[in-house]
Design an enzyme around this catalytic site. Structure first.
Site, short mmCIF file in Angstrom:
data_model
loop_
_atom_site.label_atom_id
_atom_site.label_comp_id
_atom_site.label_asym_id
_atom_site.label_seq_id
_atom_site.Cartn_x
_atom_site.Cartn_y
_atom_site.Cartn_z
CG HIS A 73 43.30 61.97 41.19
ND1 HIS A 73 42.12 61.46 40.68
CD2 HIS A 73 43.64 61.15 42.21
CE1 HIS A 73 41.77 60.39 41.36
NE2 HIS A 73 42.66 60.18 42.31
CG ASP A 116 39.41 57.81 44.28
OD1 ASP A 116 40.37 58.59 44.18
OD2 ASP A 116 39.51 56.58 44.04
CD GLU A 124 45.30 58.35 41.15
OE1 GLU A 124 45.88 57.74 42.06
OE2 GLU A 124 44.14 58.02 40.77
CD GLU A 125 40.90 56.71 39.98
OE1 GLU A 125 41.35 55.54 40.01
OE2 GLU A 125 40.43 57.27 40.99
CG HIS A 138 37.25 53.08 42.46
ND1 HIS A 138 38.08 52.52 41.51
CD2 HIS A 138 37.86 54.23 42.83
CE1 HIS A 138 39.14 53.29 41.32
NE2 HIS A 138 39.02 54.35 42.13
#
Length: 356
Positions: A66, A178, A212-213, A322
């Site tokens: 993603h 990420d 996605e998150e 994150h």
């Protein structure tokens, strides 16, 4: 790592892409894979690169990472020109005070800072408290609401302003690994397969998914669109070689020791065996973890799409997930590409993935 790949990674990382606002990064992805695959984009913003396989009806293999990152969205502009915001994805409010940010407005990126009350003016009890995100604000230097609104609007996305930083050896620090690390691996798999000149026994789909998150949304719709027989999600996972992480939670995982192959309910065992066997045969270093439940990744929604998909995860060890200083090893990215490319020829028979 080849210089062109490094430059692609840097462009991908520097392109802002909070969930729902991914297209700057998706444009970088599209441009990079265009020489190697048939490229399409859907209404959600997912980008697909397809390399046809041989035969009349080969299995469809979907590899997905993603492109969206955590960030913020402007919610309110007060009379003094300060911008109040909310989180996009999982943002730790410990991290944000005193940070430089970029507001990605229609006219371009506007620099700002998240304000912080000076420690000299704080009571002892206040120093121990976490300031809620909805009480924090961005200062772009505006004198009033009218000056701020001339540059930014409610709804504009915001990212940390941190860029890519080379550390010792092959370690890089950046925001957004990420999961731009996953999108990078997907793109490199497409490039490597195309440049090999070999026609695989599978139809290969490389997907850079969105949102996605905030709930695996692009992974859900892209899996439905492709309708794969086999799905491999390329994600990041917690590296447990930093001092303050408990190995009992996620096993022993280190940077530079290879991609991670999880096992568990989300993973098709025959597909796992192909990946693990390929790693042993090709001398690709890998690490193993256990996830005894559905994973919080696009692999989760791929597995249960339509009538079910043989699904696996290839994960990249990552420190400080994150945060704006996520750290990984370039060798782990390269070995993830090597592993997936080498495993693809063994995925040409659909019956292989039926558990027996």
């Amino acid at each position: 790592m080849r210089q062109e790949s490094l430059e692609f990674m840097q462009r991908l990382l520097e392109a802002p892409s909070p969930s729902g606002y991914e297209q700057p990064a998706q444009r970088v992805f599209r441009d990079y894979i265009a020489p190697y695959a048939e490229v399409t984009t859907d209404v959600m913003g997912n980008v697909f690169g397809r390399i046809p396989g041989r035969g009349d009806n080969p299995p469809r293999v979907m590899i997905v990472g993603h492109s969206d990152e955590i960030g913020f969205q402007i919610k309110y502009i007060d009379d003094n020109g300060y911008l109040y915001f909310a989180a996009i994805g999982g943002v730790d409010p410990h991290l944000t005070p005193g940070k430089r940010v970029l507001v990605h407005a229609a006219g371009g990126s506007v620099p700002g800072v998240i304000g912080k009350k000076p420690i000299h003016l704080m009571e002892d009890e206040d120093r121990k408290k976490i300031v809620r995100l909805d009480a924090q604000y961005i200062d772009i230097g505006a004198g009033d609401r009218q000056e701020a609104q001339a540059l930014v609007r409610v709804g504009d996305p915001v990212t940390f302003a941190d860029g890519v930083q080379q550390l010792l050896g092959d370690r890089l620090a950046a925001r957004g690994f990420d999961d731009k690390a996953g999108s990078f691996v997907v793109a490199e798999v497409l490039r490597t397969v195309a440049e090999s000149g070999v026609t695989l026994p599978v139809d290969l789909y490389g997907v850079s998914s969105v949102q996605e998150e905030i709930g695996l949304r692009g992974g859900t719709t892209s899996a439905y669109r492709v309708n794969p027989d086999v799905g491999i999600c390329v994600e990041v996972d917690f590296s447990t070689d930093q001092p303050d992480v408990e190995k009992k939670h996620n096993g022993e995982v280190k940077l530079g020791k290879g991609p991670i192959l999880p096992r568990g309910a989300n993973i098709n065992q025959p597909l796992f065996d192909i990946l693990a066997g390929t790693a042993e045969r090709e001398g690709v270093p890998v690490q193993f973890t256990g996830i005894p439940r559905a994973t919080g990744t696009d692999a989760n929604v791929m597995q249960v799409s339509r009538g079910g998909v043989a699904t696996a995860l290839v994960k990249i060890p990552l420190r400080y997930m994150h945060t704006p200083v996520e750290v990984l090893s370039l060798a782990d990215l390269e070995n993830a590409v090597r592993l997936i490319v080498a495993a693809l020829p063994g995925m040409g028979e659909r019956d292989t993935f039926i558990p027996r």
